[in-house]
Design an enzyme around this catalytic site. Sequence first.
Site, PDB file in Angstrom:
ATOM      1  N   HIS A 105      18.006  29.914  64.037  1.00  0.00           N
ATOM      2  CA  HIS A 105      19.102  30.479  63.238  1.00  0.00           C
ATOM      3  C   HIS A 105      20.406  29.910  63.792  1.00  0.00           C
ATOM      4  O   HIS A 105      20.526  29.712  65.005  1.00  0.00           O
ATOM      5  CB  HIS A 105      19.177  32.005  63.415  1.00  0.00           C
ATOM      6  CG  HIS A 105      18.325  32.802  62.486  1.00  0.00           C
ATOM      7  ND1 HIS A 105      17.746  33.995  62.867  1.00  0.00           N
ATOM      8  CD2 HIS A 105      17.988  32.631  61.176  1.00  0.00           C
ATOM      9  CE1 HIS A 105      17.070  34.508  61.851  1.00  0.00           C
ATOM     10  NE2 HIS A 105      17.198  33.700  60.814  1.00  0.00           N
ATOM     11  N   CYS A 136      22.296  39.054  67.109  1.00  0.00           N
ATOM     12  CA  CYS A 136      21.257  39.345  66.114  1.00  0.00           C
ATOM     13  C   CYS A 136      21.217  40.835  65.777  1.00  0.00           C
ATOM     14  O   CYS A 136      20.806  41.216  64.686  1.00  0.00           O
ATOM     15  CB  CYS A 136      19.884  38.948  66.635  1.00  0.00           C
ATOM     16  SG  CYS A 136      19.718  37.214  66.992  1.00  0.00           S
TER      17      CYS A 136
HETATM   18  N1  ARG Z   1      11.942  37.925  64.982  1.00  0.00           N
HETATM   19  C1  ARG Z   1      13.131  37.685  64.212  1.00  0.00           C
HETATM   20  C2  ARG Z   1      12.925  36.469  63.323  1.00  0.00           C
HETATM   21  O1  ARG Z   1      12.303  35.523  63.743  1.00  0.00           O
HETATM   22  C3  ARG Z   1      14.308  37.516  65.114  1.00  0.00           C
HETATM   23  C4  ARG Z   1      15.622  37.382  64.428  1.00  0.00           C
HETATM   24  C5  ARG Z   1      16.760  37.213  65.362  1.00  0.00           C
HETATM   25  N2  ARG Z   1      18.000  37.257  64.721  1.00  0.00           N
HETATM   26  C6  ARG Z   1      18.959  36.332  64.734  1.00  0.00           C
HETATM   27  N3  ARG Z   1      20.095  36.620  64.156  1.00  0.00           N
HETATM   28  N4  ARG Z   1      18.772  35.154  65.195  1.00  0.00           N
HETATM   29  O2  ARG Z   1      13.362  36.416  62.213  1.00  0.00           O
END
Ligand code: ARG
Length: 291
Positions: free
Chosen positions: A183, A277
């Site tokens: 991300h 996150c």
């Molecule tokens: N397990 C989640 C996923 O893979 C984690 C998200 C983490 N959030 C972030 N904003 N990077 O989607």
Amino acid sequence: MKGDLVRQSSDGTLTSPKRTFRPRHYLMCEPTFFDVRYSINPWMDPTRPTSTQRGISQWKALHDLLVSLGHTVDLVEPVAGLPDMVYAANAATVVDGRALVARFRHLERADESPAYLNWLQAHGWEPLQATHVNEGEGDFLCAGDVILAGTGFRSEPKSHDEAQEFFGKPVLGLTLTDERFYHLDTALAVLDEGEIMYNPRAFSPQSRGLLAERFPDAILADEADAGVFGLNAVSDGLHVILPEQAKRLPDQLRERGFEPIGVDTTELLKGGGSAKCCTLELRPVRSVRRG
Ligand code: ARG
């Protein structure tokens, strides 16, 4: 209220620009049902034990810190069976009172969208669910007049056009190339209007060029700090909340007048997320705030 901080470095020169704290409005979700039961990013290993209790205490410490700094924090009700719902940042992008709700890439997270959409609707944020795969503030970061948008692993390029249309703001597309930083908010953080810190190695050569050109004074994270999710940080213009395992970033931030605050999010990192996150910023209508 804290702010306008100027620090003197050891050689006696005043090097830091003034910083202005602005209280923010965040949405968070308690990790009541937090667990790692599936793997949709390289950090998630379902065979490794997770402690929901530790996840809750780490999340609570982050929540209480944000409140103690003067921010408003609203809470969305966690839903059983949605262990990733704690990562509120992925659920939407909210700018000028308008909310573009996520369309998750993975089926495991799909039901988070209606949960967040209902909350946003009930609280007057005019939400609309995105047509194209779009993982909210995981991939869309507001940096002053421009929205920086990630692609490569989750949000699709078409979602960048959709966001540009929806918010009426220019969107600068950036391509992520290292799956550990899947991300945008794991590879780049907005510190203040037009000021960022990032990990160049997480981007394609072309995106690296765009970032270097647009943000020549950005803080660059080293491999070690990026690897402990040091860039998954929340800034209110003065305080920068980041994982306490980041070693160099705190000094790099202090040199520029920010106040870094380390938090322990090691349990939540097992799901692939840290401070940023867990916080979705709700930017009100006609916000004069930037960043
Ligand atoms: N397990 C989640 C996923 O893979 C984690 C998200 C983490 N959030 C972030 N904003 N990077 O989607």
